[in-house]
Design a protein around this motif. Structure first.
Motif, short mmCIF file in Angstrom:
data_model
loop_
_atom_site.label_atom_id
_atom_site.label_comp_id
_atom_site.label_asym_id
_atom_site.label_seq_id
_atom_site.Cartn_x
_atom_site.Cartn_y
_atom_site.Cartn_z
N ASN A 125 0.63 -1.21 0.43
CA ASN A 125 0.05 -0.02 0.06
C ASN A 125 0.90 1.15 -0.47
N VAL A 126 1.68 1.51 -0.75
CA VAL A 126 2.86 2.70 -1.07
C VAL A 126 2.01 3.90 -0.91
N ARG A 127 2.32 4.51 -0.29
CA ARG A 127 1.44 5.93 -0.42
C ARG A 127 3.32 7.30 -0.35
N LEU A 128 3.26 8.29 -1.74
CA LEU A 128 4.19 8.88 -1.58
C LEU A 128 4.09 9.60 -1.19
N TYR A 129 4.88 10.62 -0.64
CA TYR A 129 4.40 11.96 -0.34
C TYR A 129 5.75 12.67 -1.01
N LYS A 130 4.96 14.56 -0.88
CA LYS A 130 5.47 15.04 -1.97
C LYS A 130 6.15 16.16 -1.03
N THR A 131 7.52 16.50 -1.05
CA THR A 131 8.09 18.00 -0.38
C THR A 131 9.01 18.52 -0.88
N VAL A 145 10.79 16.79 -3.75
CA VAL A 145 10.85 14.98 -3.55
C VAL A 145 10.07 14.27 -2.81
N MET A 146 9.82 13.22 -3.57
CA MET A 146 8.85 12.13 -2.90
C MET A 146 9.89 10.94 -2.39
N ASN A 190 14.76 12.43 -5.04
CA ASN A 190 15.27 14.14 -6.05
C ASN A 190 14.39 14.31 -7.20
N ILE A 191 13.22 14.24 -7.40
CA ILE A 191 13.05 14.21 -8.85
C ILE A 191 13.07 15.65 -9.74
N GLY A 192 13.59 17.05 -9.34
CA GLY A 192 14.63 18.03 -10.00
C GLY A 192 13.54 19.06 -9.82
N PRO A 193 14.24 20.08 -9.96
CA PRO A 193 13.36 21.51 -9.92
C PRO A 193 12.32 21.43 -9.76
#
Length: 185
Positions: free
Chosen positions: A90-96, A109-110, A128-131
Motif C-alpha cells: 500500500n505504498v504512499r508517496l509524499y511530495k515535499t 522530493v518524493m 529527488n525528482i528535480g527543480p
C-alpha cells in the motif's frame, strides 16, 4: 509457574484474524515482483498465526526457552514485519519541497515511510525528482514520472525488507540517494 490469572472464559484482546483482516494488502498486478512480495506476506502471516496458536514451548535459535517478555517482543516484531510488508503493498508517496539555500531553487522530493525497529513510522525513502519549475506540467507531476518514482521506491522498500529479514543474497551498498540497497554481482 502456574498462572491463576488465566481464565478459559477470558476474551483475548489480540485477535489475529480480526487484526489481519484490518491489515489486508491491496491487490496488485501480476508480476514476478508482486508474486514474490505476496508469497513472503503469506509465509510470514502463516508463521505468525502458528506462533500465536501453539501450545508448545517457544525457543530461540540456540534452543533456550523464551521468557514471557521475549514472547511479547517476538509477537511485536512479527506485527512490525507484517506492517512493513503492508507498506510495500500500500505504498504512499509524499511530495515535499526542499529549497536550496544558495540558489533559492525549490526541488521536488518524493518520500515514503518505513517502520523502525521500535514500530514507529519514519521517513526512510526519498527520491529527488528535480527543480519544481522543470518537473511540473500544468501544476502537476506527470503520471508516467510518478509511476517511475513509485516503482523505484517500491524496489528500495523490498531491498530494505530483504536486508532486514531475508539475509539478502549479495552485498549491500548505498545508492546515489543515500539509501541502503542490495548490490547483486
Amino acid at each position: 509457574m502456574k498462572n491463576d490469572f488465566y481464565n478459559k472464559n477470558w476474551n483475548y484482546i489480540f485477535k489475529f484474524e480480526d487484526w489481519i483482516d484490518d491489515h489486508k494488502p491491496k491487490n496488485k498486478q501480476n508480476s514476478d515482483f508482486w508474486d514474490e512480495v505476496n508469497l513472503e506476506f503469506e509465509e510470514v502471516k502463516a508463521e505468525f498465526k502458528n506462533l500465536l496458536s501453539t501450545t508448545e514451548d517457544i525457543t530461540d535459535k540456540d534452543g533456550n526457552k523464551l521468557a514471557p517478555i521475549n514472547l511479547y517482543n517476538l509477537i511485536d516484531q512479527y506485527k512490525i514485519r507484517i506492517e512493513k510488508l503492508l507498506l510495500i503493498f500500500n505504498v504512499r508517496l509524499y511530495k515535499t519541497l526542499n529549497k536550496n539555500k544558495k540558489s533559492g531553487v525549490k526541488y521536488i522530493v518524493m518520500r515514503a515511510f518505513w517502520i523502525d525497529h521500535f514500530g514507529k513510522k519514519v521517513r526512510w525513502f526519498s527520491r529527488n525528482i528535480g527543480p519544481e519549475n522543470k518537473v511540473l506540467v500544468n501544476g502537476d507531476i506527470p503520471l508516467h514520472q510518478l509511476e517511475e518514482i513509485e516503482k523505484h521506491i517500491l524496489y528500495l522498500m523490498w531491498d530494505q525488507y530483504c536486508i532486514e529479514y531475508l539475509g539478502a543474497d549479495g552485498e549491500t551498498g548505498i545508492d546515489l540517494d543515500g539509501n541502503r540497497v542490495i548490490v547483486n554481482f
